[in-house]
Motif scaffolding. Structure first.
Motif, PDB file in Angstrom:
ATOM      1  N   LEU A  17       0.849  -1.241  -0.085  1.00 42.75           N
ATOM      2  CA  LEU A  17      -0.230   0.150   0.022  1.00 42.75           C
ATOM      3  C   LEU A  17       0.677   1.311  -0.136  1.00 42.75           C
ATOM      4  CD1 LEU A  17      -3.138  -0.168   2.541  1.00 42.75           C
ATOM      5  CD2 LEU A  17      -2.486   1.827   1.222  1.00 42.75           C
ATOM      6  N   PHE A  18       1.693   1.347   0.597  1.00 43.51           N
ATOM      7  CA  PHE A  18       2.730   2.434   0.844  1.00 43.51           C
ATOM      8  C   PHE A  18       3.628   2.458  -0.692  1.00 43.51           C
ATOM      9  CE2 PHE A  18       6.899   3.216   1.437  1.00 43.51           C
ATOM     10  CZ  PHE A  18       7.304   5.056   2.138  1.00 43.51           C
ATOM     11  N   GLY A  20       2.500   1.686  -3.560  1.00 48.19           N
ATOM     12  CA  GLY A  20       1.718   2.598  -4.457  1.00 48.19           C
ATOM     13  C   GLY A  20       1.444   3.488  -4.260  1.00 48.19           C
ATOM     14  N   ALA A  21       0.840   3.940  -2.592  1.00 51.53           N
ATOM     15  CA  ALA A  21       1.116   5.444  -2.572  1.00 51.53           C
ATOM     16  C   ALA A  21       2.365   6.604  -2.913  1.00 51.53           C
ATOM     17  CB  ALA A  21       0.703   5.987  -1.155  1.00 51.53           C
ATOM     18  N   ARG A  22       3.563   6.143  -2.868  1.00 50.66           N
ATOM     19  CA  ARG A  22       4.569   6.473  -3.070  1.00 50.66           C
ATOM     20  C   ARG A  22       4.823   6.343  -4.532  1.00 50.66           C
ATOM     21  NH1 ARG A  22      10.881   5.119  -2.253  1.00 50.66           N
ATOM     22  NH2 ARG A  22      12.003   6.750  -2.810  1.00 50.66           N
ATOM     23  N   LEU A  24       2.092   7.019  -6.514  1.00 46.40           N
ATOM     24  CA  LEU A  24       1.266   8.192  -6.843  1.00 46.40           C
ATOM     25  C   LEU A  24       1.801   9.156  -6.952  1.00 46.40           C
ATOM     26  CD1 LEU A  24      -1.878   6.008  -5.791  1.00 46.40           C
ATOM     27  CD2 LEU A  24      -1.201   6.744  -8.313  1.00 46.40           C
ATOM     28  N   LEU A  25       2.715   9.306  -5.292  1.00 45.67           N
ATOM     29  CA  LEU A  25       2.902  10.687  -4.791  1.00 45.67           C
ATOM     30  C   LEU A  25       4.213  11.251  -5.262  1.00 45.67           C
ATOM     31  CD1 LEU A  25       1.415  10.762  -1.042  1.00 45.67           C
ATOM     32  CD2 LEU A  25       0.177  11.627  -3.098  1.00 45.67           C
ATOM     33  N   SER A  48       1.803   5.792 -12.951  1.00 42.73           N
ATOM     34  CA  SER A  48       0.379   6.162 -11.573  1.00 42.73           C
ATOM     35  C   SER A  48      -0.269   4.984 -11.876  1.00 42.73           C
ATOM     36  CB  SER A  48      -0.346   7.369 -12.632  1.00 42.73           C
ATOM     37  OG  SER A  48       0.582   9.109 -12.633  1.00 42.73           O
ATOM     38  N   GLY A  51       1.733   2.281  -9.481  1.00 41.71           N
ATOM     39  CA  GLY A  51       1.501   3.136  -7.717  1.00 41.71           C
ATOM     40  C   GLY A  51      -0.524   2.329  -7.922  1.00 41.71           C
ATOM     41  N   LEU A  52      -1.213   2.456  -9.290  1.00 40.25           N
ATOM     42  CA  LEU A  52      -2.920   1.985  -8.887  1.00 40.25           C
ATOM     43  C   LEU A  52      -2.388   0.866  -8.031  1.00 40.25           C
ATOM     44  CD1 LEU A  52      -5.282   3.331  -8.875  1.00 40.25           C
ATOM     45  CD2 LEU A  52      -5.728   2.675 -11.498  1.00 40.25           C
ATOM     46  N   LEU A  55      -1.418   0.343  -4.409  1.00 38.76           N
ATOM     47  CA  LEU A  55      -2.894   0.326  -3.621  1.00 38.76           C
ATOM     48  C   LEU A  55      -3.431  -0.568  -3.822  1.00 38.76           C
ATOM     49  CD1 LEU A  55      -2.490   2.810  -1.655  1.00 38.76           C
ATOM     50  CD2 LEU A  55      -4.279   4.112  -3.793  1.00 38.76           C
TER      51      LEU A  55
END
Length: 122
Positions: A17-18, A20-22, A24-25, A48, A51-52, A55
């Motif tokens: 999850l982390f 994936g968020a990284r 995306l961000l 992206s 990331g998705l 996530l």
């Protein structure tokens, strides 16, 4: 063994999850950490997508563990082990180092398989 099985599964789910968020961000640093740095003129949409994907896998893993139990999570882990194995090949095929391919991605695949085995055992 139950505590170990659940703890490892939760840690793996939160970790992906982390990641994936990284992606995306902070996609470019995340790509470098993945083992294949993103090209400056490349299409960031692909970062992206990764990331998705990650996530979603993290959320799905946690949901399965909470709402369906250890056996469902174990089958999920067996199914998604394809991802870190594939990531190993992607890194090797696209100029990444063997250390990253095997030390991060392949090691993750082995850890996911261990998690699945522990979850099947509880």
């Amino acid at each position: 063994m139950t505590v170990t099985a659940y703890t490892l599964a939760v840690v793996l789910d939160l970790f992906i999850l982390f990641i994936g968020a990284r992606f995306l961000l902070r996609p470019r640093p995340a790509a470098a950490g993945y083992g294949v740095p993103a090209k400056a003129d490349g299409d960031p949409a692909y970062l992206s997508v990764k990331g998705l994907r990650d996530l979603t896998y993290g959320v799905l893993g946690l949901a399965l563990l909470v709402f369906a139990g250890a056996r469902a999570e174990a089958w999920f882990m067996l199914a998604v082990v394809i991802v870190p194995l594939g990531d190993t090949l992607v890194v090797l095929r696209h100029g990444g180092t063997r250390a990253v391919a095997f030390g991060i991605h392949f090691a993750t695949a082995v850890t996911v398989l261990i998690s699945a085995a522990l979850l099947f055992a509880v």
